[in-house]
Write a protein that holds these residues in place. Structure first.
Motif, PDB file in Angstrom:
ATOM      1  N   LEU A   9      10.196   4.040   7.418  1.00 53.95           N
ATOM      2  CA  LEU A   9       9.068   4.859   7.848  1.00 53.95           C
ATOM      3  C   LEU A   9       8.350   5.405   6.613  1.00 53.95           C
ATOM      4  O   LEU A   9       8.980   5.861   5.670  1.00 53.95           O
ATOM      5  CB  LEU A   9       9.543   6.020   8.726  1.00 53.95           C
ATOM      6  N   THR A  10       7.028   5.352   6.639  1.00 54.83           N
ATOM      7  CA  THR A  10       6.215   5.840   5.523  1.00 54.83           C
ATOM      8  C   THR A  10       5.815   7.299   5.765  1.00 54.83           C
ATOM      9  O   THR A  10       6.264   7.924   6.735  1.00 54.83           O
ATOM     10  CB  THR A  10       4.949   4.993   5.381  1.00 54.83           C
ATOM     11  N   ASP A  11       4.946   7.794   4.902  1.00 53.05           N
ATOM     12  CA  ASP A  11       4.453   9.169   5.066  1.00 53.05           C
ATOM     13  C   ASP A  11       3.151   9.222   5.870  1.00 53.05           C
ATOM     14  O   ASP A  11       2.506  10.264   5.937  1.00 53.05           O
ATOM     15  CB  ASP A  11       4.239   9.819   3.693  1.00 53.05           C
ATOM     16  N   MET A  12       2.776   8.080   6.487  1.00 49.96           N
ATOM     17  CA  MET A  12       1.491   8.026   7.187  1.00 49.96           C
ATOM     18  C   MET A  12       1.655   8.074   8.707  1.00 49.96           C
ATOM     19  O   MET A  12       2.328   7.230   9.291  1.00 49.96           O
ATOM     20  CB  MET A  12       0.720   6.752   6.811  1.00 49.96           C
ATOM     21  N   LEU A  29       0.813  -1.216   0.000  1.00 52.02           N
ATOM     22  CA  LEU A  29       0.000   0.000   0.000  1.00 52.02           C
ATOM     23  C   LEU A  29       0.848   1.267   0.000  1.00 52.02           C
ATOM     24  O   LEU A  29       0.321   2.372  -0.126  1.00 52.02           O
ATOM     25  CB  LEU A  29      -0.918   0.026   1.230  1.00 52.02           C
ATOM     26  N   PHE A  30       2.164   1.099   0.149  1.00 54.07           N
ATOM     27  CA  PHE A  30       3.053   2.254   0.289  1.00 54.07           C
ATOM     28  C   PHE A  30       4.180   2.220  -0.744  1.00 54.07           C
ATOM     29  O   PHE A  30       5.347   2.033  -0.399  1.00 54.07           O
ATOM     30  CB  PHE A  30       3.650   2.289   1.696  1.00 54.07           C
ATOM     31  N   PRO A  31       3.861   2.388  -2.037  1.00 52.41           N
ATOM     32  CA  PRO A  31       4.941   2.430  -3.035  1.00 52.41           C
ATOM     33  C   PRO A  31       5.883   3.600  -2.732  1.00 52.41           C
ATOM     34  O   PRO A  31       5.416   4.733  -2.525  1.00 52.41           O
ATOM     35  CB  PRO A  31       4.201   2.623  -4.362  1.00 52.41           C
ATOM     36  N   ASP A  32       7.185   3.294  -2.649  1.00 51.14           N
ATOM     37  CA  ASP A  32       8.200   4.315  -2.310  1.00 51.14           C
ATOM     38  C   ASP A  32       7.893   5.006  -0.983  1.00 51.14           C
ATOM     39  O   ASP A  32       8.231   6.187  -0.781  1.00 51.14           O
ATOM     40  CB  ASP A  32       8.310   5.372  -3.426  1.00 51.14           C
ATOM     41  N   GLY A  33       7.227   4.266  -0.074  1.00 53.80           N
ATOM     42  CA  GLY A  33       6.967   4.813   1.255  1.00 53.80           C
ATOM     43  C   GLY A  33       5.814   5.791   1.332  1.00 53.80           C
ATOM     44  O   GLY A  33       5.580   6.404   2.381  1.00 53.80           O
ATOM     45  N   LYS A  34       5.078   5.951   0.227  1.00 53.75           N
ATOM     46  CA  LYS A  34       3.960   6.897   0.202  1.00 53.75           C
ATOM     47  C   LYS A  34       2.631   6.146   0.037  1.00 53.75           C
ATOM     48  O   LYS A  34       2.483   5.337  -0.881  1.00 53.75           O
ATOM     49  CB  LYS A  34       4.148   7.901  -0.941  1.00 53.75           C
ATOM     50  N   PHE A  35       1.698   6.423   0.918  1.00 54.30           N
ATOM     51  CA  PHE A  35       0.432   5.700   0.910  1.00 54.30           C
ATOM     52  C   PHE A  35      -0.340   5.926  -0.377  1.00 54.30           C
ATOM     53  O   PHE A  35      -0.457   7.054  -0.867  1.00 54.30           O
ATOM     54  CB  PHE A  35      -0.432   6.117   2.102  1.00 54.30           C
ATOM     55  N   SER A  36      -0.919   4.824  -0.897  1.00 51.20           N
ATOM     56  CA  SER A  36      -1.711   4.894  -2.118  1.00 51.20           C
ATOM     57  C   SER A  36      -3.141   4.436  -1.843  1.00 51.20           C
ATOM     58  O   SER A  36      -3.399   3.241  -1.686  1.00 51.20           O
ATOM     59  CB  SER A  36      -1.087   4.010  -3.205  1.00 51.20           C
ATOM     60  N   ASN A  63       8.325  -2.621   5.054  1.00 47.73           N
ATOM     61  CA  ASN A  63       9.543  -3.389   4.763  1.00 47.73           C
ATOM     62  C   ASN A  63      10.170  -3.944   6.038  1.00 47.73           C
ATOM     63  O   ASN A  63      11.297  -3.616   6.394  1.00 47.73           O
ATOM     64  CB  ASN A  63      10.562  -2.532   3.995  1.00 47.73           C
ATOM     65  N   LYS A  64       9.400  -4.829   6.699  1.00 47.16           N
ATOM     66  CA  LYS A  64       9.852  -5.437   7.957  1.00 47.16           C
ATOM     67  C   LYS A  64      10.188  -4.370   9.006  1.00 47.16           C
ATOM     68  O   LYS A  64      11.110  -4.512   9.794  1.00 47.16           O
ATOM     69  CB  LYS A  64      11.050  -6.361   7.715  1.00 47.16           C
TER      70      LYS A  64
END
Length: 259
Positions: free
Chosen positions: A152-155, A105-112, A147-148
């Motif tokens: 950290l994502t943008d969410m 759900l987080f391509p390149d760490g950004k929620f889609s 990724n285990k």
């Protein structure tokens, strides 16, 4: 109490949450490596009548073990780890009660949201769990990690975010990655926040060190958050919590009398 089967390289393991890396294998810290196959635990959960447990595939080489657990206890265990649009329905067909989705759900760490929409259309809201496992920042906020739990994502976990996502899935799974596997106590603030913010069921995992944590999570969340216990359980080599006591808690809502 929700049970778990964590798989790494095809083996049932209990891992310290922040030490799992794609590149640096030496950093991996394990609390327990089982001599028993995944289906042993699935059979145990089936005999105890436990529902809603999760099978998590940490990295590659886990499909066979996961499939054996699902075939042993079909339509009762959720499966996560590497779930995406091309394999989600396949895992449902293999016997998963629900699929758990995170990194995809987080391509390149950004929620889609588009990806979440696609997944909901494929398997249906009732069959979808969104994993919002997170790490706490210095400012006290929780940021979803992928990724285990390395990235950290943008969410940021918040009431608005949980309400929006809840329209597309039937449950959240939240590992508190900073305390996962340490058996030093749960993140009480996160449990309270999840209970207040989420309009759908939540399972929390991370840091449980006593059978009393079941009572604590129930009290803090007013019964709205379930607890997964891993490394502290005797069936995973732990000394603090007996599996039979957790089963008894689910059956009666009471802690063992010897406490």
């Amino acid at each position: 109490f929700r049970p778990c089967i964590d798989l790494h390289n095809g083996q049932v393991k209990q891992i310290v949450g922040g030490t799992l890396h794609d590149t640096d294998v030496k950093q991996l810290q394990t609390n327990f490596v089982s001599t028993q196959p995944a289906e042993h635990y699935a059979r145990m959960y089936k005999e105890s009548g436990l529902l809603g447990g999760h099978v998590i595939m940490l990295g590659p080489h886990n499909d066979t073990s996961a499939m054996s657990a699902l075939s042993t206890y079909p339509d009762a265990l959720q499966v996560g780890g590497g779930i995406n649009l091309s394999n989600a329905q396949q895992w449902i067909d293999r016997g998963a009660s629900k699929v758990i989705v995170t990194s995809w759900l987080f391509p390149d760490g950004k929620f889609s949201m588009d990806r979440l929409d696609q997944m909901e259309k494929l398997v249906g809201r009732a069959k979808l769990v969104v994993d919002l496992s997170c790490r706490r920042t210095k400012t006290g906020n929780w940021i979803v990690a992928m990724n285990k739990w390395q990235t950290l994502t943008d969410m940021q976990v918040s009431k608005l975010v949980l309400e929006a996502l809840a329209k597309k899935c039937s449950e959240f799974l939240v590992h508190a990655a900073d305390v996962e596997g340490l058996c030093n106590g749960i993140d009480e603030d996160l449990v309270v926040a999840l209970a207040e913010w989420s309009p759908i069921p939540v399972t929390y995992a991370g840091g449980a060190s006593s059978i009393r944590d079941l009572q604590l999570v129930t009290k803090l969340s007013k019964g709205r958050v379930d607890l997964t216990i891993g490394s502290a359980l005797d069936i995973f080599g732990g000394t603090q919590i007996k599996y039979t006591a957790c089963v008894e808690w689910n059956r009666t809502g009471c802690l063992p009398t010897e406490l």
